[in-house]
Scaffold this motif. Structure first.
Motif, short mmCIF file in Angstrom:
data_model
loop_
_atom_site.label_atom_id
_atom_site.label_comp_id
_atom_site.label_asym_id
_atom_site.label_seq_id
_atom_site.Cartn_x
_atom_site.Cartn_y
_atom_site.Cartn_z
N ILE A 9 0.85 -1.18 0.00
CA ILE A 9 0.00 0.00 0.00
C ILE A 9 0.89 1.24 0.00
CG2 ILE A 9 -1.75 1.28 1.29
CD1 ILE A 9 -2.63 -1.33 2.54
N ARG A 10 0.46 2.26 -0.72
CA ARG A 10 1.19 3.54 -0.74
C ARG A 10 1.23 4.12 0.68
NH1 ARG A 10 2.02 5.13 -5.93
NH2 ARG A 10 0.57 4.29 -7.46
N GLU A 11 2.27 4.84 0.97
CA GLU A 11 2.43 5.50 2.26
C GLU A 11 1.20 6.37 2.54
OE1 GLU A 11 4.17 6.17 5.78
OE2 GLU A 11 5.14 4.98 4.21
N GLY A 12 0.61 6.18 3.72
CA GLY A 12 -0.53 6.98 4.14
C GLY A 12 -1.87 6.59 3.54
N ALA A 13 -1.93 5.48 2.79
CA ALA A 13 -3.16 5.13 2.09
C ALA A 13 -3.91 3.94 2.70
CB ALA A 13 -2.86 4.84 0.62
N ILE A 14 -3.48 3.47 3.86
CA ILE A 14 -4.08 2.26 4.44
C ILE A 14 -5.58 2.43 4.68
CG2 ILE A 14 -4.15 0.78 6.50
CD1 ILE A 14 -1.07 1.11 6.61
N ASP A 15 -5.99 3.50 5.32
CA ASP A 15 -7.42 3.70 5.61
C ASP A 15 -8.24 3.83 4.33
OD1 ASP A 15 -7.01 3.48 8.34
OD2 ASP A 15 -6.80 5.65 8.61
N ASP A 16 -7.73 4.58 3.36
CA ASP A 16 -8.44 4.73 2.09
C ASP A 16 -8.51 3.40 1.35
OD1 ASP A 16 -8.96 7.42 2.43
OD2 ASP A 16 -7.10 8.04 1.45
N TYR A 17 -7.43 2.62 1.37
CA TYR A 17 -7.44 1.31 0.73
C TYR A 17 -8.52 0.43 1.37
CZ TYR A 17 -6.04 -3.29 -0.90
OH TYR A 17 -6.04 -4.55 -1.46
N ARG A 18 -8.51 0.39 2.70
CA ARG A 18 -9.49 -0.42 3.44
C ARG A 18 -10.93 -0.02 3.06
NH1 ARG A 18 -7.58 0.73 8.44
NH2 ARG A 18 -6.06 -0.82 9.02
N THR A 19 -11.18 1.28 3.08
CA THR A 19 -12.51 1.78 2.76
C THR A 19 -12.92 1.44 1.34
OG1 THR A 19 -12.28 3.60 4.34
CG2 THR A 19 -13.92 3.89 2.59
N ASN A 20 -12.03 1.69 0.38
CA ASN A 20 -12.36 1.47 -1.02
C ASN A 20 -12.37 -0.01 -1.40
OD1 ASN A 20 -12.56 4.12 -2.74
ND2 ASN A 20 -11.12 4.47 -1.07
N HIS A 21 -11.72 -0.85 -0.61
CA HIS A 21 -11.68 -2.27 -0.92
C HIS A 21 -12.64 -3.09 -0.05
CE1 HIS A 21 -10.18 -5.77 -2.86
NE2 HIS A 21 -9.07 -5.21 -3.26
N ALA A 22 -13.50 -2.41 0.69
CA ALA A 22 -14.46 -3.12 1.54
C ALA A 22 -15.42 -3.96 0.69
CB ALA A 22 -15.25 -2.13 2.39
#
Length: 109
Positions: A9-22
């Motif tokens: 995951i890109r730096e700082g993108a964990i929460d956005d990844y989680r949200t968008n990949h739910a």
């Protein structure tokens, strides 16, 4: 067949990844079924993602996805959060990871 993949995951993108990949888009789930991808699970450790994919034939599925509009749209969207994929030797690439050991295979031998 069952294969494993590794991405980051890109730096700082964990929460956005989680949200968008739910939830993946329904048309992508239908595409996966059509190309023989039956299950795909992702685990995270820090910025590393580990994918376990159950499919009929990984290489055939990847070839079928190359021109698929649903997959292209998904990659453009989720790609904002993914730095890269790594192969078994740590180089950039989407080749499956090397299977080192399998309990079921040992038990069945």
């Amino acid at each position: 067949m069952r294969i494993a993949l590794h991405s980051e995951i890109r730096e700082g993108a964990i929460d956005d990844y989680r949200t968008n990949h739910a939830r993946i888009p329904d048309d992508l789930a239908a595409t996966f079924a059509r190309v023989g991808i039956h299950e795909w699970t992702i685990w995270r450790s820090g910025h590393r993602l580990f994918h376990l994919v159950e499919c009929d034939d990984w290489d055939a599925a990847v070839a079928a996805l190359a021109d698929d509009p649903a997959d292209h749209a998904w990659q453009a969207d989720i790609g904002r959060f993914v730095e890269l994929f790594r192969d078994a030797d740590g180089a950039e690439g989407t080749a499956p990871l090397e299977r080192v050991w399998d309990l079921a295979a040992q038990r069945d031998a």
